[in-house]
Design an enzyme around this catalytic site. Structure first.
Site, PDB file in Angstrom:
ATOM      1  N   HIS A  92     -24.726  -1.206  -5.282  1.00  0.00           N
ATOM      2  CA  HIS A  92     -24.634  -2.247  -6.271  1.00  0.00           C
ATOM      3  C   HIS A  92     -25.728  -3.153  -6.242  1.00  0.00           C
ATOM      4  CE1 HIS A  92     -20.531  -0.789  -6.429  1.00  0.00           C
ATOM      5  NE2 HIS A  92     -19.922  -1.835  -6.264  1.00  0.00           N
ATOM      6  N   CYS A 115     -16.532  -5.485  -2.685  1.00  0.00           N
ATOM      7  CA  CYS A 115     -17.763  -5.063  -2.589  1.00  0.00           C
ATOM      8  C   CYS A 115     -18.944  -5.884  -3.239  1.00  0.00           C
ATOM      9  CB  CYS A 115     -18.163  -3.680  -2.921  1.00  0.00           C
ATOM     10  SG  CYS A 115     -17.186  -3.081  -4.829  1.00  0.00           S
TER      11      CYS A 115
HETATM   12  P1  NAP Z   1     -11.243   7.745  -2.735  1.00  0.00           P
HETATM   13  O1  NAP Z   1     -12.669   8.473  -2.287  1.00  0.00           O
HETATM   14  O2  NAP Z   1     -10.677   8.182  -3.762  1.00  0.00           O
HETATM   15  O3  NAP Z   1     -10.176   7.920  -1.119  1.00  0.00           O
HETATM   16  C1  NAP Z   1      -9.002   7.612  -1.305  1.00  0.00           C
HETATM   17  C2  NAP Z   1      -8.361   7.807   0.136  1.00  0.00           C
HETATM   18  O4  NAP Z   1      -7.087   7.588   0.272  1.00  0.00           O
HETATM   19  C3  NAP Z   1      -8.461   9.430   0.401  1.00  0.00           C
HETATM   20  O5  NAP Z   1      -8.847   9.597   1.895  1.00  0.00           O
HETATM   21  C4  NAP Z   1      -6.915   9.824   0.199  1.00  0.00           C
HETATM   22  O6  NAP Z   1      -6.622  10.865   0.756  1.00  0.00           O
HETATM   23  C5  NAP Z   1      -6.564   8.593   0.608  1.00  0.00           C
HETATM   24  N1  NAP Z   1      -5.231   8.549   0.000  1.00  0.00           N
HETATM   25  C6  NAP Z   1      -4.727   8.550  -1.276  1.00  0.00           C
HETATM   26  N2  NAP Z   1      -3.236   8.864  -1.131  1.00  0.00           N
HETATM   27  C7  NAP Z   1      -2.725   8.639   0.199  1.00  0.00           C
HETATM   28  C8  NAP Z   1      -1.438   8.391   0.629  1.00  0.00           C
HETATM   29  N3  NAP Z   1      -0.516   8.297  -0.006  1.00  0.00           N
HETATM   30  N4  NAP Z   1      -1.405   8.379   1.942  1.00  0.00           N
HETATM   31  C9  NAP Z   1      -2.386   8.364   2.859  1.00  0.00           C
HETATM   32  N5  NAP Z   1      -3.862   8.455   2.445  1.00  0.00           N
HETATM   33  C10 NAP Z   1      -3.891   8.483   0.915  1.00  0.00           C
HETATM   34  O7  NAP Z   1     -11.436   6.229  -2.717  1.00  0.00           O
HETATM   35  P2  NAP Z   1     -12.307   5.249  -1.954  1.00  0.00           P
HETATM   36  O8  NAP Z   1     -13.539   4.883  -2.749  1.00  0.00           O
HETATM   37  O9  NAP Z   1     -12.585   5.730  -0.628  1.00  0.00           O
HETATM   38  O10 NAP Z   1     -11.280   3.789  -1.975  1.00  0.00           O
HETATM   39  C11 NAP Z   1     -10.454   3.696  -0.976  1.00  0.00           C
HETATM   40  C12 NAP Z   1      -9.808   2.275  -1.033  1.00  0.00           C
HETATM   41  O11 NAP Z   1     -10.812   1.483  -0.747  1.00  0.00           O
HETATM   42  C13 NAP Z   1      -9.142   1.653  -2.409  1.00  0.00           C
HETATM   43  O12 NAP Z   1      -8.211   0.769  -2.041  1.00  0.00           O
HETATM   44  C14 NAP Z   1     -10.317   1.037  -3.117  1.00  0.00           C
HETATM   45  O13 NAP Z   1      -9.614  -0.179  -3.959  1.00  0.00           O
HETATM   46  C15 NAP Z   1     -10.839   0.268  -1.956  1.00  0.00           C
HETATM   47  N6  NAP Z   1     -12.290  -0.096  -1.979  1.00  0.00           N
HETATM   48  C16 NAP Z   1     -12.867  -1.252  -1.733  1.00  0.00           C
HETATM   49  C17 NAP Z   1     -14.118  -1.514  -1.974  1.00  0.00           C
HETATM   50  C18 NAP Z   1     -14.569  -2.863  -1.444  1.00  0.00           C
HETATM   51  O14 NAP Z   1     -14.836  -3.668  -2.539  1.00  0.00           O
HETATM   52  N7  NAP Z   1     -14.427  -3.470  -0.246  1.00  0.00           N
HETATM   53  C19 NAP Z   1     -14.906  -0.769  -2.229  1.00  0.00           C
HETATM   54  C20 NAP Z   1     -14.318   0.566  -2.463  1.00  0.00           C
HETATM   55  C21 NAP Z   1     -13.153   0.957  -2.463  1.00  0.00           C
HETATM   56  P3  NAP Z   1      -6.792  12.524   0.008  1.00  0.00           P
HETATM   57  O15 NAP Z   1      -8.193  12.789   0.167  1.00  0.00           O
HETATM   58  O16 NAP Z   1      -5.979  13.417   1.022  1.00  0.00           O
HETATM   59  O17 NAP Z   1      -6.656  12.327  -1.457  1.00  0.00           O
HETATM   60  N1  12T Z   2     -11.956  -0.991  -8.975  1.00  0.00           N
HETATM   61  O1  12T Z   2     -11.812  -3.159  -3.825  1.00  0.00           O
HETATM   62  O2  12T Z   2     -13.977   0.698  -9.126  1.00  0.00           O
HETATM   63  O3  12T Z   2     -10.753  -4.266  -5.280  1.00  0.00           O
HETATM   64  O4  12T Z   2     -15.712  -0.186  -8.275  1.00  0.00           O
HETATM   65  C1  12T Z   2     -13.447  -2.061  -5.301  1.00  0.00           C
HETATM   66  C2  12T Z   2     -14.171  -1.351  -6.277  1.00  0.00           C
HETATM   67  C3  12T Z   2     -11.510  -2.021  -6.663  1.00  0.00           C
HETATM   68  C4  12T Z   2     -11.419  -3.180  -4.738  1.00  0.00           C
HETATM   69  C5  12T Z   2     -14.571  -0.147  -8.210  1.00  0.00           C
HETATM   70  C6  12T Z   2     -12.407  -1.119  -7.654  1.00  0.00           C
HETATM   71  C7  12T Z   2     -12.414  -2.348  -5.713  1.00  0.00           C
HETATM   72  C8  12T Z   2     -13.602  -0.888  -7.548  1.00  0.00           C
END
Ligand code: NAP
Ligand code: 12T
Length: 339
Positions: A246, A133
């Site tokens: 951010h 991000c």
């Molecule tokens: P979050 O709100 O904690 O959501 C996690 C999601 O993953 C939920 O839908 C969860 O399902 C699902 N999940 C967990 N375990 C799973 C499994 N075994 N099988 C299938 N689905 C599963 O987290 P988030 O902020 O959305 O972030 C999710 C991902 O995006 C992470 O990899 C994070 O590093 C990445 N991310 C990237 C950026 C970026 O910089 N581009 C920004 C933010 C996040 P449940 O609801 O059932 O638990």
């Molecule tokens: N730990 O996509 O905590 O690599 O804000 C993005 C956001 C990992 C990532 C965070 C993180 C990622 C966070």
């Protein structure tokens, strides 16, 4: 490779998360050509329903046949799920756009911000990585400056919202704020310290060099996306008690002299960037105004008077949209355009 079709079968893995929910909303909002949508999450969400185009879609768990017949899968369920399931999906002939850090630095995997390096999409092998991000919003502002003055070095400090960590962290900021104001005990589950009314110079894990993994993502991903390993980047990433959006203070040293006016003009002409810079009227980007928006907002553009060719600027963007879900959907749109 993606086959050209009228409409596509699309999967969202992590559909109940902070980013996944935004992905579903953005697919609907942008009228992405969805033939059928498939939503996946953990067993905790089994049986949940999520609305898409007025229809209630059942959330399912993944199995080895989940990706059969699916054209495009947007992954946002954590790095370990991406490591395990993205190759399974790719082998089924599905194109994966992965939002985790699992594949970003793999030389076989394009790392793409469509406004910056769309051509890198051409040689994908089934997995495309969505950058971090903080990196996405920074390269959106670096690219137009690099094009006119060649960037030599970037010094960035971030002010990152808790939604970057996911839903649990948003709940934690809300609960800690309420507990603190009610003189109740403040409990920490997600972060090692209280985030309400505080700042944490700590995002993701610490590495051996003393930097955090988030800081090193900004260094390495920026070079890969900009396609220029000579750009030097150093970062300090800080978590702030903001829900969404951010912010970044960015100092840029260029080879060629660029005035603040030239920089503002180049930024304003770049797609997806909005210059919001009228300090005499107290106009500068804020997380609360960027929240829910698609653009990267830039303000406080000024020349760095301590060096020959330098600029300072302040960037804000919605980390769940351009920083995550929107950029992933734009990658999928670009793939369709190129198919
Ligand atoms: P979050 O709100 O904690 O959501 C996690 C999601 O993953 C939920 O839908 C969860 O399902 C699902 N999940 C967990 N375990 C799973 C499994 N075994 N099988 C299938 N689905 C599963 O987290 P988030 O902020 O959305 O972030 C999710 C991902 O995006 C992470 O990899 C994070 O590093 C990445 N991310 C990237 C950026 C970026 O910089 N581009 C920004 C933010 C996040 P449940 O609801 O059932 O638990
Ligand atoms: N730990 O996509 O905590 O690599 O804000 C993005 C956001 C990992 C990532 C965070 C993180 C990622 C966070």
């Amino acid at each position: 490779m993606l086959q050209k079709k009228e409409q596509y079968k699309v999967a969202v893995v992590g559909a109940t998360g902070a980013v996944g929910e935004e992905m579903v909303l953005i697919l609907e909002e942008r009228k992405f050509p969805v033939d059928e949508i498939f939503l996946f999450a953990s067993e905790r969400s089994e049986g949940k329903k999520v609305e898409f185009q007025g229809e209630k879609i059942m959330v399912r768990t993944l199995n080895k046949d989940s990706f059969k017949g699916i054209d495009i899968a947007l992954f946002s369920a954590g790095g370990s799920r991406s490591k395990e399931w993205a190759p399974v999906a790719a082998r089924s002939g599905c194109v994966v756009v992965d939002n985790s850090s699992a594949w970003r630095m793999d030389p076989e995997v394009p790392l793409v911000v469509p406004e910056v390096n769309p051509d890198d999409l051409r040689n994908h092998k089934g997995i495309i990585a969505n950058p971090n991000c903080s990196t996405i919003q920074m390269v959106m502002a670096l690219k137009p400056i690099h094009d006119i003055g060649r960037i030599k070095r970037v010094v960035v400090s971030t002010y990152q919202a808790v939604s970057g960590t996911g839903k649990k962290a948003m709940d934690e900021l809300l609960r800690q704020s309420a507990d603190f104001l009610n003189f109740n005990e403040v409990k920490c589950n997600v972060y090692p310290h209280q985030i309400a009314f505080n700042l944490l110079p700590h995002i993701d894990v610490f590495l051996e060099n003393g930097y955090t993994k988030e800081e090193m993502k900004m260094v390495n991903e920026t070079r890969k996306i900009m396609g220029d390993d000579s750009i030097r980047v150093t970062a300090t990433t800080v978590r702030v008690p903001v829900f969404r959006g951010h912010a970044e203070s960015v100092n840029i040293e260029t080879e060629k002299k660029i005035t603040a006016n030239e920089a503002r003009a180049a930024l304003a002409a770049f797609p997806g960037v909005v210059v919001f810079d009228a300090p005499e009227k107290n106009v500068y980007p804020l997380p609360i105004m960027a929240s829910g928006k698609d653009e990267v907002y830039v303000g406080r553009v000024r020349e760095d008077e301590s060096i020959e060719n330098g600029l300072n600027m302040w960037l804000v963007s919605d980390n769940l949209r351009k920083g995550a879900a929107l950029n992933a959907v734009q990658i999928a749109e670009k793939l369709i355009e190129m198919a």
